[in-house]
Design a protein around this motif. Sequence first.
Motif, PDB file in Angstrom:
ATOM      1  N   ASN A   1      -2.737   6.292   7.199  1.00 58.54           N
ATOM      2  CA  ASN A   1      -3.020   5.079   6.484  1.00 58.54           C
ATOM      3  C   ASN A   1      -4.509   4.529   6.971  1.00 58.54           C
ATOM      4  OD1 ASN A   1      -1.886   3.074   5.869  1.00 58.54           O
ATOM      5  ND2 ASN A   1      -0.965   1.693   7.377  1.00 58.54           N
TER       6      ASN A   1
ATOM      7  N   TYR B   1       8.493  -1.814  11.831  1.00 58.46           N
ATOM      8  CA  TYR B   1       7.176  -2.251  11.339  1.00 58.46           C
ATOM      9  C   TYR B   1       7.431  -3.208   9.989  1.00 58.46           C
ATOM     10  CZ  TYR B   1       2.363  -2.573  10.223  1.00 58.46           C
ATOM     11  OH  TYR B   1       1.240  -3.311   9.473  1.00 58.46           O
TER      12      TYR B   1
ATOM     13  N   PHE C   1       3.601  -0.898  16.897  1.00 58.16           N
ATOM     14  CA  PHE C   1       3.273   0.150  15.631  1.00 58.16           C
ATOM     15  C   PHE C   1       2.365   0.997  16.365  1.00 58.16           C
ATOM     16  CE2 PHE C   1       2.341   2.543  12.676  1.00 58.16           C
ATOM     17  CZ  PHE C   1       3.075   2.806  11.667  1.00 58.16           C
TER      18      PHE C   1
ATOM     19  N   HIS D   1      10.099   2.854  14.794  1.00 60.55           N
ATOM     20  CA  HIS D   1       8.695   1.818  14.942  1.00 60.55           C
ATOM     21  C   HIS D   1       8.201   1.829  13.395  1.00 60.55           C
ATOM     22  CE1 HIS D   1       6.921   6.124  14.527  1.00 60.55           C
ATOM     23  NE2 HIS D   1       5.671   4.714  14.948  1.00 60.55           N
ATOM     24  N   HIS D   2       8.553   3.075  12.643  1.00 60.60           N
ATOM     25  CA  HIS D   2       8.177   2.411  11.353  1.00 60.60           C
ATOM     26  C   HIS D   2       8.804   1.493  10.622  1.00 60.60           C
ATOM     27  CE1 HIS D   2       7.143   3.855   7.353  1.00 60.60           C
ATOM     28  NE2 HIS D   2       5.456   4.264   7.421  1.00 60.60           N
TER      29      HIS D   2
ATOM     30  N   ASP E   1       2.278  -3.447   4.798  1.00 61.26           N
ATOM     31  CA  ASP E   1       2.403  -2.919   4.997  1.00 61.26           C
ATOM     32  C   ASP E   1       2.758  -1.852   5.273  1.00 61.26           C
ATOM     33  OD1 ASP E   1      -0.183  -0.917   6.059  1.00 61.26           O
ATOM     34  OD2 ASP E   1      -0.104  -1.630   7.798  1.00 61.26           O
ATOM     35  N   THR E   2       3.054  -0.125   4.657  1.00 64.13           N
ATOM     36  CA  THR E   2       3.446   0.350   4.937  1.00 64.13           C
ATOM     37  C   THR E   2       3.089   1.906   5.226  1.00 64.13           C
ATOM     38  OG1 THR E   2       3.590   0.596   2.206  1.00 64.13           O
ATOM     39  CG2 THR E   2       5.599  -0.436   2.685  1.00 64.13           C
ATOM     40  N   PRO E   3       3.114   1.442   5.851  1.00 54.50           N
ATOM     41  CA  PRO E   3       1.854   3.048   6.163  1.00 54.50           C
ATOM     42  C   PRO E   3       2.751   4.116   5.341  1.00 54.50           C
ATOM     43  CG  PRO E   3       2.238   2.163   8.639  1.00 54.50           C
ATOM     44  CD  PRO E   3       3.715   1.741   7.358  1.00 54.50           C
ATOM     45  N   PRO E   4       2.055   5.527   5.371  1.00 51.57           N
ATOM     46  CA  PRO E   4       2.179   6.627   4.880  1.00 51.57           C
ATOM     47  C   PRO E   4       3.103   7.650   5.595  1.00 51.57           C
ATOM     48  CG  PRO E   4       0.100   6.464   4.645  1.00 51.57           C
ATOM     49  CD  PRO E   4       0.562   5.515   5.145  1.00 51.57           C
TER      50      PRO E   4
ATOM     51  N   GLU F   1       3.276   2.672  19.674  1.00 53.49           N
ATOM     52  CA  GLU F   1       4.932   3.918  19.655  1.00 53.49           C
ATOM     53  C   GLU F   1       3.531   4.775  18.981  1.00 53.49           C
ATOM     54  OE1 GLU F   1       7.545   4.625  21.475  1.00 53.49           O
ATOM     55  OE2 GLU F   1       8.114   5.774  20.302  1.00 53.49           O
TER      56      GLU F   1
ATOM     57  N   GLN G   1      -6.318  10.677   3.730  1.00 55.33           N
ATOM     58  CA  GLN G   1      -5.025  10.911   3.684  1.00 55.33           C
ATOM     59  C   GLN G   1      -4.381  12.055   3.312  1.00 55.33           C
ATOM     60  OE1 GLN G   1      -2.679   8.554   5.664  1.00 55.33           O
ATOM     61  NE2 GLN G   1      -1.182   9.878   5.324  1.00 55.33           N
TER      62      GLN G   1
ATOM     63  N   LYS H   1       7.559 -11.530   7.183  1.00 50.58           N
ATOM     64  CA  LYS H   1       6.481 -12.039   7.136  1.00 50.58           C
ATOM     65  C   LYS H   1       6.467 -12.646   5.811  1.00 50.58           C
ATOM     66  CE  LYS H   1       4.115 -10.194  11.272  1.00 50.58           C
ATOM     67  NZ  LYS H   1       2.987  -9.417  12.069  1.00 50.58           N
TER      68      LYS H   1
ATOM     69  N   GLN I   1       9.184  -5.899  10.210  1.00 53.47           N
ATOM     70  CA  GLN I   1       9.118  -7.142   9.933  1.00 53.47           C
ATOM     71  C   GLN I   1       8.054  -8.276   9.407  1.00 53.47           C
ATOM     72  OE1 GLN I   1       7.587  -5.424  13.633  1.00 53.47           O
ATOM     73  NE2 GLN I   1       8.605  -6.939  15.193  1.00 53.47           N
TER      74      GLN I   1
ATOM     75  N   ASN J   1       0.244  -1.038   0.101  1.00 54.27           N
ATOM     76  CA  ASN J   1      -0.332   0.199   0.657  1.00 54.27           C
ATOM     77  C   ASN J   1       1.323   1.263   0.263  1.00 54.27           C
ATOM     78  OD1 ASN J   1       0.854  -0.321   2.523  1.00 54.27           O
ATOM     79  ND2 ASN J   1      -0.835  -0.026   3.263  1.00 54.27           N
TER      80      ASN J   1
ATOM     81  N   ASP K   1      -7.646   6.667   1.494  1.00 48.73           N
ATOM     82  CA  ASP K   1      -6.938   7.396   0.622  1.00 48.73           C
ATOM     83  C   ASP K   1      -7.833   9.270   1.266  1.00 48.73           C
ATOM     84  OD1 ASP K   1      -5.039   5.853  -0.119  1.00 48.73           O
ATOM     85  OD2 ASP K   1      -5.849   5.356  -2.245  1.00 48.73           O
TER      86      ASP K   1
ATOM     87  N   THR L   1      -1.259   7.333  12.586  1.00 43.30           N
ATOM     88  CA  THR L   1      -1.146   6.271  11.790  1.00 43.30           C
ATOM     89  C   THR L   1      -1.438   5.170  12.636  1.00 43.30           C
ATOM     90  OG1 THR L   1      -0.096   7.795  10.345  1.00 43.30           O
ATOM     91  CG2 THR L   1       0.072   5.295   9.722  1.00 43.30           C
TER      92      THR L   1
ATOM     93  N   ASP M   1       5.154  11.000   7.313  1.00 45.57           N
ATOM     94  CA  ASP M   1       5.235  12.297   6.850  1.00 45.57           C
ATOM     95  C   ASP M   1       5.867  12.633   6.333  1.00 45.57           C
ATOM     96  OD1 ASP M   1       2.437  13.018   7.013  1.00 45.57           O
ATOM     97  OD2 ASP M   1       2.334  12.861   9.244  1.00 45.57           O
TER      98      ASP M   1
ATOM     99  N   LEU N   1      -0.582  -8.530   1.972  1.00 46.69           N
ATOM    100  CA  LEU N   1      -0.755  -6.878   2.826  1.00 46.69           C
ATOM    101  C   LEU N   1       1.359  -6.874   3.091  1.00 46.69           C
ATOM    102  CD1 LEU N   1      -1.667  -4.335   1.547  1.00 46.69           C
ATOM    103  CD2 LEU N   1      -2.398  -4.495   4.213  1.00 46.69           C
TER     104      LEU N   1
ATOM    105  N   GLU O   1      -7.674  -4.057   6.627  1.00 48.05           N
ATOM    106  CA  GLU O   1      -7.051  -6.449   5.789  1.00 48.05           C
ATOM    107  C   GLU O   1      -7.889  -6.814   6.368  1.00 48.05           C
ATOM    108  OE1 GLU O   1      -3.185  -7.220   6.574  1.00 48.05           O
ATOM    109  OE2 GLU O   1      -3.804  -8.688   5.158  1.00 48.05           O
TER     110      GLU O   1
ATOM    111  N   LYS P   1       4.618   9.288   0.487  1.00 49.49           N
ATOM    112  CA  LYS P   1       4.715  10.429   0.754  1.00 49.49           C
ATOM    113  C   LYS P   1       4.168  11.713   1.219  1.00 49.49           C
ATOM    114  CE  LYS P   1       9.385  10.354   1.756  1.00 49.49           C
ATOM    115  NZ  LYS P   1      10.600  10.789   1.991  1.00 49.49           N
TER     116      LYS P   1
ATOM    117  N   GLY Q   1      -3.897   3.203  -1.377  1.00 54.90           N
ATOM    118  CA  GLY Q   1      -5.204   2.011   0.508  1.00 54.90           C
ATOM    119  C   GLY Q   1      -6.112   1.123  -0.830  1.00 54.90           C
TER     120      GLY Q   1
END
Lengths: 401, 459
Positions: free
Chosen positions: B150, A159, B188, A155-156, A144-147, B191, B156, A166, A162, A119, B153, B175, A149, A142, B379, A320, A123
């Motif tokens: 997240n 995550y 995650f 921690h990003h 997951d690579t959160p956007p 934090e 976001q 997986k 990891q 993602n 869209d 997030t 800022d 999936l 998900e 971004k 999304g």
Amino acid sequence: MSEEKAYRRLETSQLLQQISFRHMLEAHAASEDGNLTWITSGFPVEIPIAMGIGVVYPEQYAAIVGAQKVGPDICGLAEEYGYSNELCSYARASIGATIKPDQSPLGGLPRPQALLACNNICGTVLRWYDAVSELTGAPVYLFDTPPIDDEQLPHHVAYVRQGLHKLVDFLAKKFDTTMEKENLRKVSQYSSDAIRLWIDSLEACKNKPSPLNCADRFLTMAPVVSSRGKDYCVEFYQALNDEVRGRVKDGIGAIRDERVRLLWDNIPPWFQIFRFFNGLAKKGVVFPADTYTHAWSGKVSGDDLYGSITEVYSNVYLNKGLEAKADKMVQLIKDYALDGFIMFSVRSCKRYSLGQMVTRELVTERTGVPGTIIEGDMVDSRLFNDAQIQTRVEALLEMFV
Amino acid sequence: MNKFSLVAIVLLYYIPLDMFFYATETCNHVRFWTWNINIIRDKMYKTKGNALHKVDSLLSDGEVIDSSTERLRNLSKQGGTIIGYLYPHTPIELFLAHGLTPSLMRVDPQMSAGFEDSLQTFACAFTRNVYSQRAHGGFIDYSGFLFPGNTCDALQNVGDVWRQRFSEDTVLRLTYPVSPRSESTVSFLAEEMRLLSKALERQYGKSFSQDEYSTAVSLVNSFRTGAQFLYASRIVNPETPSYRELVGLVVDFMVAPVEGLLRDLDEMVSVAKSTNDAQGKAGLVENVLQGLMAGTPLQIHIEELPEHTRLLVLGGMVDPFNLAELVDGIENATANVIALDMLSFSFKSIFTPTVESSNNPYISLAKAILGAPLEPTQEGLQRRMAFLRQLLETHIFDGIVVCEQSFCDPDEFEAPSMYRIADEIGIPSLRLPIDPELSDRGRLEGRIQTFLETLEEDK
Ligand code: SF4
Ligand code: SF4
């Protein structure tokens, strides 16, 4: 002046057909062997390739649907099945072709055994792949690579990393294979080499005249999306780079009479990719840079390959914020000495498009060059108002007379 | 006497006693804003049942929103710091622990859905409505805004646009992981919340208080526990409480999570319990509750239920109170036909597991949030559909209504799977394309009415 005269065809285009053909053949073979994944364009493809798993890209397939001008028909198949026409047309085209492959270009994509979505581009891909999973029975992984800022925080990183481990576990189990570190290193090397050559070809467009126009880049980017990590991909980009650098050396431009240099923002309207850009070429307008093809520029390298993949794939352009997008456009305008910009507001793609009005103002404020926004879609030509677009583009061009 | 005068008299009658009552209490912040915010609703509820019914039925939807906005305005005037939020799974306990008031920014049906200079027409109807409220100055004086990251869209990008266009606003972002609860998603999110907590401290000069946190956890847990019971109970007895009363209270709590609402909730619970006991259905309700909480098949059969048309409403970020108001407005219909909804600002928020006490509040909050029923933004389509299938296979619902918010990708991707399942099980479904302004209200009403008539005929 005919279209051919305004616009110079790349010799490497012929190689492109061969590489695309090979890619599809490999995908069909993989599917028959129960070894095919469908993957999103921003997915760390180095991982499945290094594990000997086939990959194919529904986004590219949807672009073919668009280019063959059957977008409304194939998207219509998904709509008949209940999917709203407000959804991304890449997703609709892919779902439509999955429902009725016999009515779709190339007979649809070969059947997947797993679906790999990342993602980092939007999304939508998760939901789209979930829908395909229902239709095909292939499970979704999936990544997951959160956007991000501003900067990517620890921690990003942890995550995402990891998630990468997986992913390897998922693929190993699903395809009864293993990840050999050496393979990953080799694949990453091919991938980095292809990207290095690709970036060099893009950067060659800083020259005047620009050796490539938008349509050239949109077409020749296909292998860097679909086949990076393969040896033949490097060969292709070597050939492209030779041709591009040759053009620069000989002072040959992608268009014959370059007068205005513009930046393109967003995916192109595939159903009229030549008509649109060649039409402008006749008016002396070239696009030496765009935000879309510059998105494939992250090289996987170093001792810690998982760390590198984590960083590269988390930090892609679309992952971004708006500020970063504006920064990138400003940078391209400066680096490529551009006179203005056209932003394509693609209804399908909220992640790419929402906020363009604000970005336009920011970019003009920071660079002093004008820009315009045109509206439409990349596959669904029903959403493309030719006359309105021409008027807007004309108005922009008048500013350069 | 017009309806405003009536409301004013009801209020005046109770306010002095209310002020006296709260002034004598220790002024921790939960009580502080209970005093401020809840003046209108608390007092209307005092004569439980009648006053509530009376006043609510006198107010049109726009006025209900006005009144809750008014309550927040009062709080703001009293020096309260209100942070507006948009995503249902916001850790409201965290804000309360900082002495801040988290407040759901509800959509305003009266808002003219003009497209501002900043948002294209394909921003979802929800974000456009909220954005328009901000652009038109329709908001109360929020001290900050929390956007989720997240989730989808639209949110976001609209968060980014907001930051640029309203640069004077404090815009925070939390997030979320897209994947369901696991060790890595919990760490995650925990934090993220710890960082948010630091940001709140920096921005508002209010540090995290363990006492306030414990009070907040107990408030929210109590509210959820009571409301969960009522959701289960309404499947058996859809009129006790009415859908409108229940979701009205839930939405109120999200707009201003105050202790006073617990009293109203308790009263609803006790009425529902008496009704269930009188009908000998207490055990049945308990079974339903366990099933809903665990996401396992409901131990219930249609023969055990009083005769009633039962709809299951599905969808995402649709305002449940506005939906109730829409259905209640249809001739010969009542929103009580909605036996259960699975909307984000209703069922999916309420069925968030209770927050456990631990040494690490961020971990506890993250576990609870990620244990909530899955949103279409997350998900897990298969899991969601498996749960829906279980619900429909009980055959206690006569039909499903699927709300598709305009230009909402998560809703629109999920809906076809829902229709397919309903179809396979032989349950009629209604597609309801909806926006917060109910701009096509006549058509929406017509569709619902026809659907209900068809269900009646089929019975
Ligand atoms: S929404 Fe945008 S980024 Fe996502 S799949 Fe569609 S076109 Fe691509
Ligand atoms: S989930 Fe849907 S309604 Fe909610 S903000 Fe996202 S697109 Fe809009």
